[in-house]
Write a protein that holds these residues in place. Structure first.
Motif, short mmCIF file in Angstrom:
data_model
loop_
_atom_site.label_atom_id
_atom_site.label_comp_id
_atom_site.label_asym_id
_atom_site.label_seq_id
_atom_site.Cartn_x
_atom_site.Cartn_y
_atom_site.Cartn_z
N GLY A 211 24.98 34.17 30.27
CA GLY A 211 25.85 33.58 31.61
C GLY A 211 24.61 32.16 31.74
O GLY A 211 23.69 31.90 31.87
N ILE A 212 24.98 30.72 31.75
CA ILE A 212 24.53 29.41 32.46
C ILE A 212 25.21 28.58 33.00
O ILE A 212 26.41 28.09 32.97
CB ILE A 212 24.00 28.88 30.46
CG1 ILE A 212 23.53 29.44 29.51
CG2 ILE A 212 23.38 28.28 31.52
CD1 ILE A 212 23.68 29.55 28.27
N THR A 213 24.78 28.97 34.43
CA THR A 213 25.14 28.05 35.30
C THR A 213 24.29 27.17 35.72
O THR A 213 23.65 26.56 36.03
CB THR A 213 26.06 29.17 36.18
OG1 THR A 213 26.74 29.20 37.49
CG2 THR A 213 24.60 29.44 36.79
N GLY A 214 25.13 26.00 36.72
CA GLY A 214 23.55 25.10 37.74
C GLY A 214 25.14 24.08 38.30
O GLY A 214 25.84 23.91 37.68
N ALA B 153 38.25 34.08 36.40
CA ALA B 153 37.46 35.47 36.28
C ALA B 153 37.49 36.28 34.87
O ALA B 153 37.06 36.79 33.94
CB ALA B 153 36.47 36.07 37.33
N PRO B 154 38.96 36.43 35.63
CA PRO B 154 39.50 37.74 34.76
C PRO B 154 39.94 37.49 33.25
O PRO B 154 39.28 38.06 32.01
CB PRO B 154 40.33 38.70 35.52
CG PRO B 154 40.22 37.96 36.13
CD PRO B 154 39.72 36.68 36.79
N LEU C 255 28.88 38.30 35.13
CA LEU C 255 29.97 39.38 34.69
C LEU C 255 28.84 39.14 32.78
O LEU C 255 29.23 39.69 32.51
CB LEU C 255 31.00 39.13 33.92
CG LEU C 255 32.05 38.41 35.21
CD1 LEU C 255 33.49 38.47 34.21
CD2 LEU C 255 32.45 40.19 35.04
N ALA C 256 28.17 38.71 32.99
CA ALA C 256 26.68 37.72 31.84
C ALA C 256 26.19 39.27 31.64
O ALA C 256 26.02 39.74 32.97
CB ALA C 256 26.23 37.06 31.86
N GLY D 104 27.49 49.05 34.22
CA GLY D 104 28.20 50.10 35.36
C GLY D 104 28.74 49.42 36.70
O GLY D 104 29.99 48.94 36.85
N GLU D 105 27.75 49.06 36.62
CA GLU D 105 27.85 47.78 38.42
C GLU D 105 28.48 47.24 37.61
O GLU D 105 29.85 46.29 38.55
CB GLU D 105 26.17 47.55 38.46
CG GLU D 105 26.66 47.44 39.58
CD GLU D 105 24.71 47.05 40.31
OE1 GLU D 105 24.84 45.32 40.29
OE2 GLU D 105 23.59 47.33 40.01
N ARG D 106 28.83 46.43 36.70
CA ARG D 106 29.50 45.69 36.53
C ARG D 106 30.83 45.40 36.46
O ARG D 106 31.67 45.19 36.65
CB ARG D 106 28.82 44.50 34.70
CG ARG D 106 27.60 43.86 35.91
CD ARG D 106 26.75 42.66 34.85
NE ARG D 106 26.18 43.69 34.21
CZ ARG D 106 26.13 43.22 33.18
NH1 ARG D 106 27.42 42.55 31.94
NH2 ARG D 106 25.05 44.33 32.30
N TRP D 107 30.87 46.41 35.21
CA TRP D 107 32.13 47.16 35.17
C TRP D 107 33.14 47.65 36.43
O TRP D 107 34.23 46.81 36.55
CB TRP D 107 32.72 48.44 34.06
CG TRP D 107 32.37 47.84 32.85
CD1 TRP D 107 31.92 47.66 31.84
CD2 TRP D 107 33.78 47.14 32.17
NE1 TRP D 107 31.63 46.86 30.85
CE2 TRP D 107 33.41 46.75 31.13
CE3 TRP D 107 35.31 46.71 32.71
CZ2 TRP D 107 34.18 46.24 30.21
CZ3 TRP D 107 35.61 45.82 32.25
CH2 TRP D 107 35.49 46.25 30.40
N ALA D 108 32.42 48.14 37.49
CA ALA D 108 32.95 48.63 39.14
C ALA D 108 33.62 46.91 39.41
O ALA D 108 35.16 47.02 40.33
CB ALA D 108 31.78 49.30 39.84
#
Ligand SMILES: Nc1nc2c(ncn2[C@@H]2O[C@H](COP(=O)(O)OP(=O)(O)O)[C@@H](O)[C@H]2O)c(=O)[nH]1
Ligand SMILES: [Mg+2]
Length: 287
Positions: free
Chosen positions: A33-36, A107-108, A142-143, A238-242
């Motif tokens: 993910g590249i954000t800014g 996001a989804p 999500l990345a 796991g955390e991200r899938w939750a």
């Protein structure tokens, strides 16, 4: 792939079935993910990263999330021109997604798009988002690796940065290092990071880049790969899938309603004809 991507973007019922079938074939790709801020040089950086990855013989999928705000409207066309060098390359697939003013959705849809690219066998998936607003923060989460691009002299000083962005960054890129203030920004950043502490004990590296000259590209990728190694690849999957599951549930619930359901219910609440608790209870029963 283009047709599947369109179905995914439009959230058609077919796309849900398609994703169900494709899911067992996912889990291989590395997602960056590249954000800014708008104008920070994200697209230029993405362009450089694509070039580098292609040089390694890897295939790439790019998801560019175009904010429909008039703010960065000009950058959308710029993105296309900058990335056009890759259009003839079958090893690069670029997809732009527009943020829609509607609730949820982006996001989804981005998650599904990344899974689609993964199932299609893309080695690396790059997601470019503007680092403002909750949607973008969620996408960044999500990345596998989130890279935050900062530039000197754009009000991006560390104090002004949103806490949310500071928390999600696995790698910081100080771009436009050819311009004055890059060193100062880097110093401030390192000082702030020195005070912060992440639960996973990762200390986000700060990479200096001049994306327009292809400088700092290899270093940025190396930093991302170091993080993956540190993390033991999918440790926090796991955390991200939750989080994704919560998003999916939220979206599927909201899909069952029309905007008019909310305006009509709001009318009943404001006129005190009905209390909001009973309305939500009824909705839950209906679902
Ligand atoms: N001086 C300088 N300009 C850059 C650098 N990287 C990108 N730019 C320029 O900054 C502008 C915005 O870049 P863009 O990649 O579209 O930013 P985005 O909105 O974050 O995707 C463009 O005119 C780029 O040419 C850099 O390292 N140094
Ligand atoms: Mg851009």
């Amino acid at each position: 792939m283009a047709r599947a991507a369109t179905a995914v973007e439009n959230r058609t019922p077919e796309s849900q079935r398609l994703m169900q079938e494709l899911f067992p074939h996912t889990g291989r790709a590395l997602t960056l993910g590249i954000t800014g801020s708008p104008g920070a040089g994200k697209s230029t950086l993405v362009d450089g990263i694509i070039r580098h990855l292609r040089g390694e013989g890897r295939t790439v999928g790019v998801i560019a999330v175009d904010p429909s705000s008039p703010f960065s409207g000009g950058a959308i066309l710029g993105d296309r021109i900058r990335m056009s060098a890759h259009y003839a390359d079958p090893g690069v697939y670029i997809r732009s997604m527009a943020t829609r003013g509607t609730m949820g959705g982006l996001a989804p849809a981005t998650t599904d798009m990344a899974l689609l690219f993964d199932a299609a066998g893309r080695d690396v998936i790059l997601i470019e988002t503007v680092g403002v607003g909750q949607d973008e923060v969620e996408i960044a989460r999500l990345a596998d690796v989130t890279m935050v691009v900062l530039v000197p002299g754009m009000g991006d000083d560390v104090q002004a940065m949103k806490a949310g962005i500071m928390e999600i960054a696995d790698v910081f890129i100080v771009n436009k290092a050819d311009q004055p203030g890059a060193e100062k920004l880097e110093r401030e950043l390192l000082a702030t990071l020195g005070l912060a502490h992440r639960n996973d004990n990762w200390f986000p590296p700060v990479v200096r880049a001049v994306a327009k000259d292809g400088k700092g590209i290899a270093e940025s990728l190396e930093a991302a790969r170091n993080y993956m190694q540190f993390e033991g690849r999918r440790n926090n999957a796991g955390e991200r899938w939750a989080m994704r599951l919560k998003q999916m549930l939220r979206e599927r619930l909201l899909e069952r309603f029309e905007e008019s359901d909310f305006t009509q219910a709001a009318e009943r609440v404001t006129t005190r004809t009905c209390d909001p608790y009973s309305i939500v209870d009824d909705w839950l029963k209906r679902v």
